[in-house]
Structure formats: C-alpha cells, structure tokens
Design a protein around this motif. Sequence first.
Motif, PDB file in Angstrom:
ATOM      1  N   GLU A   1       0.828  -1.201   0.000  1.00 24.41           N
ATOM      2  CA  GLU A   1       0.000   0.000   0.000  1.00 24.41           C
ATOM      3  C   GLU A   1       0.869   1.260   0.000  1.00 24.41           C
ATOM      4  OE1 GLU A   1      -3.147   2.742   0.176  1.00 24.41           O
ATOM      5  OE2 GLU A   1      -3.012   0.663  -0.525  1.00 24.41           O
ATOM      6  N   LEU A   2       1.924   1.260   0.795  1.00 30.00           N
ATOM      7  CA  LEU A   2       2.812   2.415   0.843  1.00 30.00           C
ATOM      8  C   LEU A   2       3.511   2.624  -0.500  1.00 30.00           C
ATOM      9  CD1 LEU A   2       4.286   1.809   4.389  1.00 30.00           C
ATOM     10  CD2 LEU A   2       2.956   3.816   3.712  1.00 30.00           C
ATOM     11  N   HIS A   3       3.929   1.536  -1.125  1.00 31.75           N
ATOM     12  CA  HIS A   3       4.553   1.616  -2.450  1.00 31.75           C
ATOM     13  C   HIS A   3       3.585   2.243  -3.448  1.00 31.75           C
ATOM     14  CE1 HIS A   3       6.783  -0.694  -5.904  1.00 31.75           C
ATOM     15  NE2 HIS A   3       6.768   0.613  -6.085  1.00 31.75           N
ATOM     16  N   ALA A   4       2.340   1.782  -3.443  1.00 37.18           N
ATOM     17  CA  ALA A   4       1.341   2.321  -4.366  1.00 37.18           C
ATOM     18  C   ALA A   4       1.076   3.801  -4.092  1.00 37.18           C
ATOM     19  CB  ALA A   4       0.048   1.515  -4.260  1.00 37.18           C
ATOM     20  N   ARG A   5       0.999   4.167  -2.822  1.00 41.21           N
ATOM     21  CA  ARG A   5       0.766   5.569  -2.482  1.00 41.21           C
ATOM     22  C   ARG A   5       1.947   6.440  -2.906  1.00 41.21           C
ATOM     23  NH1 ARG A   5      -2.292   6.285   3.357  1.00 41.21           N
ATOM     24  NH2 ARG A   5      -3.940   4.737   3.052  1.00 41.21           N
ATOM     25  N   LEU A   6       3.155   5.930  -2.742  1.00 44.22           N
ATOM     26  CA  LEU A   6       4.329   6.702  -3.156  1.00 44.22           C
ATOM     27  C   LEU A   6       4.300   6.951  -4.660  1.00 44.22           C
ATOM     28  CD1 LEU A   6       7.048   8.016  -2.452  1.00 44.22           C
ATOM     29  CD2 LEU A   6       8.131   5.788  -2.841  1.00 44.22           C
ATOM     30  N   GLU A   7       3.970   5.933  -5.434  1.00 40.46           N
ATOM     31  CA  GLU A   7       3.903   6.112  -6.886  1.00 40.46           C
ATOM     32  C   GLU A   7       2.838   7.140  -7.257  1.00 40.46           C
ATOM     33  OE1 GLU A   7       3.401   2.223  -8.661  1.00 40.46           O
ATOM     34  OE2 GLU A   7       5.565   2.132  -9.041  1.00 40.46           O
ATOM     35  N   ARG A   8       1.670   7.086  -6.609  1.00 39.88           N
ATOM     36  CA  ARG A   8       0.616   8.053  -6.914  1.00 39.88           C
ATOM     37  C   ARG A   8       1.033   9.465  -6.509  1.00 39.88           C
ATOM     38  NH1 ARG A   8      -2.789   3.875  -4.836  1.00 39.88           N
ATOM     39  NH2 ARG A   8      -3.043   4.994  -2.855  1.00 39.88           N
ATOM     40  N   ARG A   9       1.649   9.594  -5.371  1.00 38.23           N
ATOM     41  CA  ARG A   9       2.042  10.917  -4.900  1.00 38.23           C
ATOM     42  C   ARG A   9       3.105  11.525  -5.818  1.00 38.23           C
ATOM     43  NH1 ARG A   9       1.545  13.284   0.139  1.00 38.23           N
ATOM     44  NH2 ARG A   9       1.118  11.283   1.131  1.00 38.23           N
ATOM     45  N   LEU A  10       4.120  10.738  -6.157  1.00 42.81           N
ATOM     46  CA  LEU A  10       5.177  11.269  -7.021  1.00 42.81           C
ATOM     47  C   LEU A  10       4.649  11.582  -8.414  1.00 42.81           C
ATOM     48  CD1 LEU A  10       8.255   9.093  -5.978  1.00 42.81           C
ATOM     49  CD2 LEU A  10       7.562  11.363  -5.156  1.00 42.81           C
ATOM     50  N   SER A  11       3.690  10.798  -8.865  1.00 39.40           N
ATOM     51  CA  SER A  11       3.080  11.064 -10.170  1.00 39.40           C
ATOM     52  C   SER A  11       2.400  12.433 -10.167  1.00 39.40           C
ATOM     53  CB  SER A  11       2.067   9.971 -10.510  1.00 39.40           C
ATOM     54  OG  SER A  11       1.419  10.239 -11.733  1.00 39.40           O
ATOM     55  N   ALA A  12       1.794  12.811  -9.034  1.00 40.02           N
ATOM     56  CA  ALA A  12       1.153  14.121  -8.928  1.00 40.02           C
ATOM     57  C   ALA A  12       2.171  15.254  -9.025  1.00 40.02           C
ATOM     58  CB  ALA A  12       0.380  14.221  -7.614  1.00 40.02           C
ATOM     59  N   TYR A  13       3.436  14.960  -8.712  1.00 40.39           N
ATOM     60  CA  TYR A  13       4.505  15.932  -8.859  1.00 40.39           C
ATOM     61  C   TYR A  13       5.203  15.821 -10.223  1.00 40.39           C
ATOM     62  CZ  TYR A  13       4.395  17.351  -3.941  1.00 40.39           C
ATOM     63  OH  TYR A  13       4.022  17.866  -2.711  1.00 40.39           O
ATOM     64  N   GLY A  14       4.680  14.961 -11.074  1.00 38.70           N
ATOM     65  CA  GLY A  14       5.269  14.789 -12.388  1.00 38.70           C
ATOM     66  C   GLY A  14       6.464  13.869 -12.416  1.00 38.70           C
ATOM     67  N   ILE A  15       6.607  13.034 -11.389  1.00 36.17           N
ATOM     68  CA  ILE A  15       7.731  12.090 -11.312  1.00 36.17           C
ATOM     69  C   ILE A  15       7.204  10.687 -11.570  1.00 36.17           C
ATOM     70  CG2 ILE A  15       9.559  11.134  -9.861  1.00 36.17           C
ATOM     71  CD1 ILE A  15       9.463  13.708  -8.219  1.00 36.17           C
ATOM     72  N   GLY A  16       7.625  10.072 -12.649  1.00 35.08           N
ATOM     73  CA  GLY A  16       7.251   8.697 -12.935  1.00 35.08           C
ATOM     74  C   GLY A  16       8.247   7.751 -12.304  1.00 35.08           C
ATOM     75  N   LEU A  17       7.877   7.172 -11.169  1.00 35.46           N
ATOM     76  CA  LEU A  17       8.838   6.367 -10.411  1.00 35.46           C
ATOM     77  C   LEU A  17       9.359   5.186 -11.216  1.00 35.46           C
ATOM     78  CD1 LEU A  17      10.271   6.064  -7.732  1.00 35.46           C
ATOM     79  CD2 LEU A  17       8.310   4.820  -6.843  1.00 35.46           C
ATOM     80  N   ARG A  18       8.519   4.634 -12.076  1.00 37.19           N
ATOM     81  CA  ARG A  18       8.951   3.466 -12.850  1.00 37.19           C
ATOM     82  C   ARG A  18       9.977   3.821 -13.922  1.00 37.19           C
ATOM     83  NH1 ARG A  18       3.185   0.153 -13.634  1.00 37.19           N
ATOM     84  NH2 ARG A  18       2.688   0.045 -11.396  1.00 37.19           N
ATOM     85  N   HIS A  19      10.093   5.105 -14.205  1.00 35.42           N
ATOM     86  CA  HIS A  19      11.045   5.544 -15.224  1.00 35.42           C
ATOM     87  C   HIS A  19      12.179   6.370 -14.631  1.00 35.42           C
ATOM     88  CE1 HIS A  19       8.131   4.113 -18.147  1.00 35.42           C
ATOM     89  NE2 HIS A  19       7.209   4.850 -17.555  1.00 35.42           N
ATOM     90  N   THR A  20      12.287   6.350 -13.300  1.00 31.81           N
ATOM     91  CA  THR A  20      13.332   7.099 -12.602  1.00 31.81           C
ATOM     92  C   THR A  20      14.361   6.135 -12.028  1.00 31.81           C
ATOM     93  OG1 THR A  20      11.744   8.828 -11.991  1.00 31.81           O
ATOM     94  CG2 THR A  20      13.782   8.711 -10.716  1.00 31.81           C
ATOM     95  N   PRO A  21      15.656   6.356 -12.296  1.00 33.55           N
ATOM     96  CA  PRO A  21      16.681   5.472 -11.713  1.00 33.55           C
ATOM     97  C   PRO A  21      16.627   5.494 -10.188  1.00 33.55           C
ATOM     98  CG  PRO A  21      17.620   6.825 -13.460  1.00 33.55           C
ATOM     99  CD  PRO A  21      16.241   7.357 -13.211  1.00 33.55           C
ATOM    100  N   VAL A  22      16.551   4.308  -9.608  1.00 32.18           N
ATOM    101  CA  VAL A  22      16.470   4.161  -8.151  1.00 32.18           C
ATOM    102  C   VAL A  22      17.740   3.476  -7.664  1.00 32.18           C
ATOM    103  CG1 VAL A  22      15.253   3.025  -6.251  1.00 32.18           C
ATOM    104  CG2 VAL A  22      13.954   4.095  -8.114  1.00 32.18           C
ATOM    105  N   HIS A  23      18.451   4.131  -6.738  1.00 33.27           N
ATOM    106  CA  HIS A  23      19.704   3.590  -6.228  1.00 33.27           C
ATOM    107  C   HIS A  23      19.506   2.596  -5.088  1.00 33.27           C
ATOM    108  CE1 HIS A  23      22.000   6.492  -8.592  1.00 33.27           C
ATOM    109  NE2 HIS A  23      21.169   7.433  -8.179  1.00 33.27           N
ATOM    110  N   HIS A  24      18.412   2.755  -4.383  1.00 34.78           N
ATOM    111  CA  HIS A  24      18.191   1.898  -3.211  1.00 34.78           C
ATOM    112  C   HIS A  24      16.712   1.954  -2.844  1.00 34.78           C
ATOM    113  CE1 HIS A  24      18.755   0.032   0.710  1.00 34.78           C
ATOM    114  NE2 HIS A  24      18.203   1.076   1.294  1.00 34.78           N
ATOM    115  N   VAL A  25      16.171   0.837  -2.388  1.00 39.31           N
ATOM    116  CA  VAL A  25      14.807   0.770  -1.891  1.00 39.31           C
ATOM    117  C   VAL A  25      14.856   0.494  -0.393  1.00 39.31           C
ATOM    118  CG1 VAL A  25      12.608  -0.460  -1.984  1.00 39.31           C
ATOM    119  CG2 VAL A  25      13.878  -0.020  -4.095  1.00 39.31           C
ATOM    120  N   GLU A  26      14.094   1.251   0.373  1.00 33.24           N
ATOM    121  CA  GLU A  26      14.113   1.089   1.826  1.00 33.24           C
ATOM    122  C   GLU A  26      12.732   0.674   2.337  1.00 33.24           C
ATOM    123  OE1 GLU A  26      16.680   3.252   4.580  1.00 33.24           O
ATOM    124  OE2 GLU A  26      14.880   4.382   5.123  1.00 33.24           O
ATOM    125  N   HIS A  27      12.716  -0.349   3.173  1.00 35.97           N
ATOM    126  CA  HIS A  27      11.502  -0.822   3.823  1.00 35.97           C
ATOM    127  C   HIS A  27      11.637  -0.567   5.326  1.00 35.97           C
ATOM    128  CE1 HIS A  27      10.295  -3.038   0.144  1.00 35.97           C
ATOM    129  NE2 HIS A  27      11.590  -3.288   0.034  1.00 35.97           N
TER     130      HIS A  27
END
Length: 376
Positions: free
Chosen positions: A205-231
């Motif tokens: 759920e948090l992952h999905a919310r992060l993607e939606r929130r960043l999308s509202a800022y014009g950031i496509g998380l799936r197309h952005t290089p990610v150096h590390h994922v934190e849980h």
Amino acid sequence: MSRAVVVGAGPAGRGLAHRLLEAGVEVDLVDPHPDRPWIATYACWTDELPGWLGEQSIAASVDRVQVRTPRPHSIARGYSIFDTGGLQRALTVTAARVHPHSAAAIGPRSVRLDDGTDVHADVVIDCRGGSVRHAPRQTAYGVVVDTDAAAPVLDGHEALLMDWSISQDDSSALPSFLYAIPVGAGRVLLEETCLAGHPALGQDELHARLERRLSAYGIGLRHTPVHHVEHVAFPLLGASRRPWRADPPRFGADGGLKHPTTGYSVATSLRCADTVAAAITSGTDPTRALWPWQAVAVHRLRQRGLGALLRLDADETVRFFDAFFAMPPALQRSYLSDRDDVMGTVAAMSAVFASAGLTLGTRVAHGSLRRPPTIG
C-alpha cells in the motif's frame, strides 16, 4: 575497574559500549552478528547530537526543514541525516570482549550465551530491540534517487519533513505522508510514511501511495533510476510501559528511549550513553540515573500522545500537524526532543489542543486520556 555486559550491537548497544570503553569500563559485547552492516536510514534534529560524535557520522545536514499540511511551514531548526556506515565505524569497540553469540538468558550480573558459556559482570545492560510484537507500528516505503529527480518534490528546499499536501481519496483511511531528505552523494530519499498505525499500512500500500504521490509531482517512479529501496517497519513502544522498572536495565529503542509518536531513538540513545556510563563508573544505579521522575513523567505523556494520534482520521491528522508546526519552535522542541522537560511537554500538548479548534482539540484531548493499545 567496573565491568559491564552490553547485549546487542545495534546503534544503542554499540554506542553504549563505545562510551563505556571511553569511560574506562571493561566491556563484554554480546551479539550474534556484531559487525553486520547497518542499512537503515537514521536522522535527528542536529541539536540532539552528542558533542563527542564526529562529522564522519553525518551524511548530510540542513539548517531548516519544510512541512506542508498543506499550509507551508518552515522550521528553522537544523536536521541531520546519519551516514550509517560512518556511524557504525565511529563507534569503535575494538577494546571490548566481543561474543558473537545470542543471549540465551540474561540476569542482573551475568549473561548465558547460546553455547552455554556464562559471562559475568558488575552490571548487564540489555540493548536488544524488536522484541515487541503487538504494538502500534511505524511503516514506510522509500526510494533513493538523484537530487535532480527529486527536485519537483523539494521545490527549491533541501528537506521536507512531512508532506500532507496531497489529500487521500478516503479521509477515513489510515493516513501517510511523504518524507524527502538528502542522504549525501547527491541523492535524496523519498519515503511514504505511515507515522503510527495499529495495524500500520503494509509495504504494498505504501509503495502504491508513493507512486501516486510522485506522479502528482510529475515524477514517474517506474522511469526514474532508483539507487536503493528502503523498507521500514518497527514498533513505537518498547518492551515495557515502565522501562524504569526493568531488571536488568534496558537501553535504547526497546528500553524507552524511542519517542512513541515520532519513532526517533538513535540520537537520544547516543546522548544518554554517557549518563549510563557515568552511573556505572561511580557505582550508582544506571536505571535511576536514566529515569529521574521528570523523564518518567514525559515518557507517560508521550505515550498518551500516541494514544491520541492513533484515534485521528486522515483529515484530523493533517489538521493536528498543522496546529503542531504552527507552534513556536521552542514548544515543538520541548515535545519532540526534551525527554525530561515536563512543563514544556505539557505546554506543547496544551497549545496543540487550544489551536486545533474546539472539535479536534477535544478529540485529541480525550484520545490522550486513553492508553495506546496493549503491547507484548
């Protein structure tokens, strides 16, 4: 010369062992993986750091942080993010007797290791964490990206402590916010955080919310290089509601040094390590030194604060933090950082009740009269 056994080599245990050694105490450090690298991101208010901690332990620092509720608040108080590896290296324990074992049994003067060996000392301090299962928890899902990629979120600022500015579709759902902080090397952690829940939000759920929130800022998380994922997932309460009665003493996040409404504990544990070390070297009770009546009172008030927070819906939570960060910085600091400032903590809680409005203030006040859910 005094001798102490420290059980647990996380930030609290390693920090305590380091300061005990600096104070001339002989130390046995017990942990099944004493050199396991720390991978979590730790942060604190800069003025919480102990003076003895060197710059190599800090990855980034900013002079102020932003909060959006959605009304903007600029908090003129320094904020620091630990270099986790640097911190671990700085807390040297080479002079300690290190036992790479689990503690099978712990008593006031000895620890039995899982191989049957007994380690004896004048005092035993239990610094293990994560023993609480049925408590309110904080959870988060975050990604580390380049600073340029995070620019639309930061909007010219260096750090964003809380972003509640994008409303949720369902105001009755458990709320979450965006946390955006520099972590050094030209990178930023963008983390969707559930501050407190019982149960808390899950990683999906948090992952999905992060993607939606960043999308509202014009950031496509799936197309952005990610150096590390934190849980992130940890209990907000320690092993006991009354850590000042623990025998043997407990220290660190599971020993009452975690703030139950924010989840912060590392800086407090590092700062309190010298209090424990001074008590041990002088032959006095480290628990009494760590828990004067003022600290006991503040701890109980903070637990009440968690109880109130857990009973707010999403809209009420945003309004609560809007009122909190509209307070003078001195009152904010009293509640967030001063573990023995009874009058300051009461004043901060009262100010939030008063400024939140009659309906919300009454709801928060009533919630604070009830304990958070049972721990165990």
